[in-house]
Design a protein around this motif. Sequence first.
Motif, PDB file in Angstrom:
ATOM      1  N   PHE A  88       0.836  -1.193   0.000  1.00 41.79           N
ATOM      2  CA  PHE A  88       0.000   0.000   0.000  1.00 41.79           C
ATOM      3  C   PHE A  88       0.878   1.252   0.000  1.00 41.79           C
ATOM      4  O   PHE A  88       1.887   1.316   0.710  1.00 41.79           O
ATOM      5  N   ASP A  89       0.473   2.257  -0.786  1.00 40.89           N
ATOM      6  CA  ASP A  89       1.210   3.507  -0.774  1.00 40.89           C
ATOM      7  C   ASP A  89       0.718   4.374   0.381  1.00 40.89           C
ATOM      8  O   ASP A  89      -0.155   3.965   1.168  1.00 40.89           O
ATOM      9  N   ASP A  90       1.260   5.574   0.511  1.00 38.34           N
ATOM     10  CA  ASP A  90       0.931   6.425   1.652  1.00 38.34           C
ATOM     11  C   ASP A  90      -0.518   6.893   1.639  1.00 38.34           C
ATOM     12  O   ASP A  90      -1.025   7.389   2.653  1.00 38.34           O
ATOM     13  N   ASN A  91      -1.188   6.764   0.512  1.00 39.55           N
ATOM     14  CA  ASN A  91      -2.600   7.126   0.423  1.00 39.55           C
ATOM     15  C   ASN A  91      -3.520   5.923   0.607  1.00 39.55           C
ATOM     16  O   ASN A  91      -4.737   6.039   0.444  1.00 39.55           O
ATOM     17  N   GLY A  92      -2.934   4.767   0.920  1.00 39.05           N
ATOM     18  CA  GLY A  92      -3.729   3.570   1.137  1.00 39.05           C
ATOM     19  C   GLY A  92      -4.107   2.838  -0.132  1.00 39.05           C
ATOM     20  O   GLY A  92      -4.909   1.898  -0.095  1.00 39.05           O
ATOM     21  N   GLU A  93      -3.530   3.250  -1.264  1.00 43.35           N
ATOM     22  CA  GLU A  93      -3.836   2.598  -2.535  1.00 43.35           C
ATOM     23  C   GLU A  93      -2.966   1.346  -2.710  1.00 43.35           C
ATOM     24  O   GLU A  93      -1.786   1.334  -2.350  1.00 43.35           O
ATOM     25  N   ILE A  94      -3.549   0.312  -3.298  1.00 40.11           N
ATOM     26  CA  ILE A  94      -2.848  -0.951  -3.527  1.00 40.11           C
ATOM     27  C   ILE A  94      -1.910  -0.829  -4.724  1.00 40.11           C
ATOM     28  O   ILE A  94      -2.259  -0.241  -5.741  1.00 40.11           O
TER      29      ILE A  94
ATOM     30  N   ALA B  47      25.469   9.813   8.711  1.00 38.19           N
ATOM     31  CA  ALA B  47      26.108   8.807   7.856  1.00 38.19           C
ATOM     32  C   ALA B  47      25.198   8.293   6.757  1.00 38.19           C
ATOM     33  O   ALA B  47      25.662   7.615   5.835  1.00 38.19           O
ATOM     34  N   VAL B  48      23.873   8.587   6.836  1.00 41.82           N
ATOM     35  CA  VAL B  48      22.935   8.034   5.858  1.00 41.82           C
ATOM     36  C   VAL B  48      22.024   9.118   5.298  1.00 41.82           C
ATOM     37  O   VAL B  48      21.884  10.199   5.868  1.00 41.82           O
ATOM     38  N   SER B  49      21.388   8.794   4.173  1.00 43.20           N
ATOM     39  CA  SER B  49      20.435   9.701   3.522  1.00 43.20           C
ATOM     40  C   SER B  49      19.242   8.893   3.016  1.00 43.20           C
ATOM     41  O   SER B  49      19.233   7.661   3.080  1.00 43.20           O
ATOM     42  N   ASN B  50      18.250   9.617   2.490  1.00 40.06           N
ATOM     43  CA  ASN B  50      17.059   9.010   1.884  1.00 40.06           C
ATOM     44  C   ASN B  50      16.296   8.138   2.885  1.00 40.06           C
ATOM     45  O   ASN B  50      15.923   7.003   2.584  1.00 40.06           O
ATOM     46  N   VAL B  51      16.062   8.689   4.062  1.00 43.46           N
ATOM     47  CA  VAL B  51      15.333   7.973   5.110  1.00 43.46           C
ATOM     48  C   VAL B  51      13.886   8.458   5.132  1.00 43.46           C
ATOM     49  O   VAL B  51      13.630   9.658   5.251  1.00 43.46           O
ATOM     50  N   ARG B  52      12.970   7.537   4.998  1.00 42.53           N
ATOM     51  CA  ARG B  52      11.552   7.880   5.134  1.00 42.53           C
ATOM     52  C   ARG B  52      10.813   6.724   5.806  1.00 42.53           C
ATOM     53  O   ARG B  52      11.310   5.591   5.857  1.00 42.53           O
ATOM     54  N   PHE B  53       9.626   7.026   6.317  1.00 41.62           N
ATOM     55  CA  PHE B  53       8.804   6.042   7.008  1.00 41.62           C
ATOM     56  C   PHE B  53       7.475   5.879   6.281  1.00 41.62           C
ATOM     57  O   PHE B  53       6.966   6.814   5.671  1.00 41.62           O
ATOM     58  N   THR B  54       6.908   4.685   6.365  1.00 42.41           N
ATOM     59  CA  THR B  54       5.647   4.395   5.699  1.00 42.41           C
ATOM     60  C   THR B  54       4.462   4.844   6.552  1.00 42.41           C
ATOM     61  O   THR B  54       4.616   5.259   7.703  1.00 42.41           O
ATOM     62  N   ALA B  55       3.268   4.705   5.991  1.00 45.51           N
ATOM     63  CA  ALA B  55       2.044   5.003   6.728  1.00 45.51           C
ATOM     64  C   ALA B  55       1.813   4.022   7.867  1.00 45.51           C
ATOM     65  O   ALA B  55       0.989   4.267   8.743  1.00 45.51           O
ATOM     66  N   ALA B  56       2.556   2.910   7.872  1.00 49.09           N
ATOM     67  CA  ALA B  56       2.499   1.954   8.984  1.00 49.09           C
ATOM     68  C   ALA B  56       3.558   2.261  10.043  1.00 49.09           C
ATOM     69  O   ALA B  56       3.707   1.506  11.008  1.00 49.09           O
ATOM     70  N   GLY B  57       4.312   3.344   9.860  1.00 42.97           N
ATOM     71  CA  GLY B  57       5.292   3.763  10.853  1.00 42.97           C
ATOM     72  C   GLY B  57       6.609   3.027  10.790  1.00 42.97           C
ATOM     73  O   GLY B  57       7.392   3.082  11.744  1.00 42.97           O
ATOM     74  N   GLN B  58       6.893   2.359   9.667  1.00 40.97           N
ATOM     75  CA  GLN B  58       8.122   1.583   9.543  1.00 40.97           C
ATOM     76  C   GLN B  58       9.101   2.248   8.576  1.00 40.97           C
ATOM     77  O   GLN B  58       8.692   2.813   7.555  1.00 40.97           O
ATOM     78  N   PRO B  59      10.410   2.195   8.870  1.00 39.90           N
ATOM     79  CA  PRO B  59      11.390   2.779   7.947  1.00 39.90           C
ATOM     80  C   PRO B  59      11.487   1.953   6.666  1.00 39.90           C
ATOM     81  O   PRO B  59      11.407   0.720   6.703  1.00 39.90           O
TER      82      PRO B  59
END
Length: 537
Positions: free
Chosen positions: A75-81, A517-529
């Motif tokens: 699922f994307d951040d808008n809940g779409e499959i 030391a890192v880049s391109n860090v984001r979290f999902t709508a489920a709260g996971q990296p």
Amino acid sequence: MRGARSAKWVVSAIVVAMAATACGGGDDSGDGDGEAADIVRVDGGEPQNPLIPTNTNEQFGALVIQNVFSKLLDFDDNGEIYMVAAESVESNEDNSVWTVTLKDGWTFHDGTDVTAQSYVDAWNWAANIDNNQNNSFWFQDIVGYEDVHPAEEGAAPTADAMSGLQVVDETTFTIELTTPVSYYDYKLGYDAFTPLPESFYDDPEAFGEHPVGNGPYEFASWERGRAIELAAYDDYQGDDAAQNDGIEIKNYETLAAAYQDLLSGNLDVIRQVDPRDLPVYEQDLGDRAINQPYNGIQTIVPVWYNWEDTDPRVLQGVSMAIDRETITTTVLNGSRTPADSFVAPGVYGYQEGASGGITDYDPERARELVEEGGGVPNNEIAIQYNSDGGHQEWVEAVCNNLIENLGVTCVGDAKPDFATDLEARDADQVVSMYRGGWFQDYPLIVNFTKELYASYAQSNYGRFNSPEIDELFAQGDAAATLDETVAAYQEAERVLFEEMPAIPLWYQNVNGGYSEAVSNVRFTAAGQPVLTEITVN
């Protein structure tokens, strides 16, 4: 895709890199040619169970499973499959039969092909009652489930496989359901619906210590109580291939210790900071701090083997005695949002104000409800929580509200870690209530209601049992369209607030961050990296 590099080399590099604890990020180690291994270090904890997808339903194990295995869809951040390992998932006209077509060319980490049979065999094994899988109930919609998982206590299976699963060809299988389910494609986005290689069946116990999946990372090692190491799988066929060489999931006794490691350069990503660090972490980390809502909720859950004779009005009163606004603003430094539903706001089916005032702070009405309902059992409440998760401060604040507003005794019942907390829930050894945290498996109201409060749900540790609620869930599942399903579950939620299987507290935020030391860090709508996207500088 990263350039070709041997996965075996990466596993060896990880082992060497972990010894170089004074170094950070991509400086950990290298091969004989001096090439650095880009290892990302993220905080985690000890999984409760061996690492089999259908036996994992807690966050520390899920962090591993979700990266070693790839699901059919996500699922994307808008809940779409969107499709991952599946080329398509399609239903017949009445949603009673679903056809899954797989993408070509996928392999397990042992080099064997992922086929339709890989899914069908895995699901049949998981559903079989003799294999005692935590997530077996996820397959109960499939025709023939009762043959492999009889409802009668002590009964043996009468078949080896569910007749509703049929392999059509190497990349196609069908799923026949006992009744139509309009949202079954959403359910297929859960971790339990992943495949297993043939090698699994040789020794499931050994597999749980060193799983072989089909995901972007292959399992490297598990040092109990310290770390789990994953290596990028170079032959991965998905669109989300790893942009680093591997992951070290480090086990911490407290969130405060993990945060200090982040500041010291010994950790690259922290998923949640301790409440005591909430006032300072954004200043400490600057633009590397992350503060975003996700589809998760915090509750406190009464155990019905100690509360079943209590009038629900008592629990409604307990709810209204809690000052969510003050606790989230002060103790939690504005990092949470007071809940007004059992469902997170980003989930399809959320209704603003669904609680009908039951989650409002009203001490006078709270006392009236508790008195009308006959009082809190023994005038005592204990809230069980895991002390390694940063919960002590808010548990104490909730208890202070209950002591002041209801005149009860209230204490926190701290367990040393999440695994111990879960073991007490599993064994029905919770004294009064426990801290219930939940984040989405799929972004639908069903996941925040049925998977927690149906009498047969594995995660129903409170042992709540309501035939009326079960029937409302069944009616929602049988609805002809997704919108009708959601409407039925919204009606079920209204009844949940009459029966009070749990007390919603607040919606969760990711309050985390990452190192230089890192880049391109984001979290999902489920709260996971999203570990695959992280790059080492």
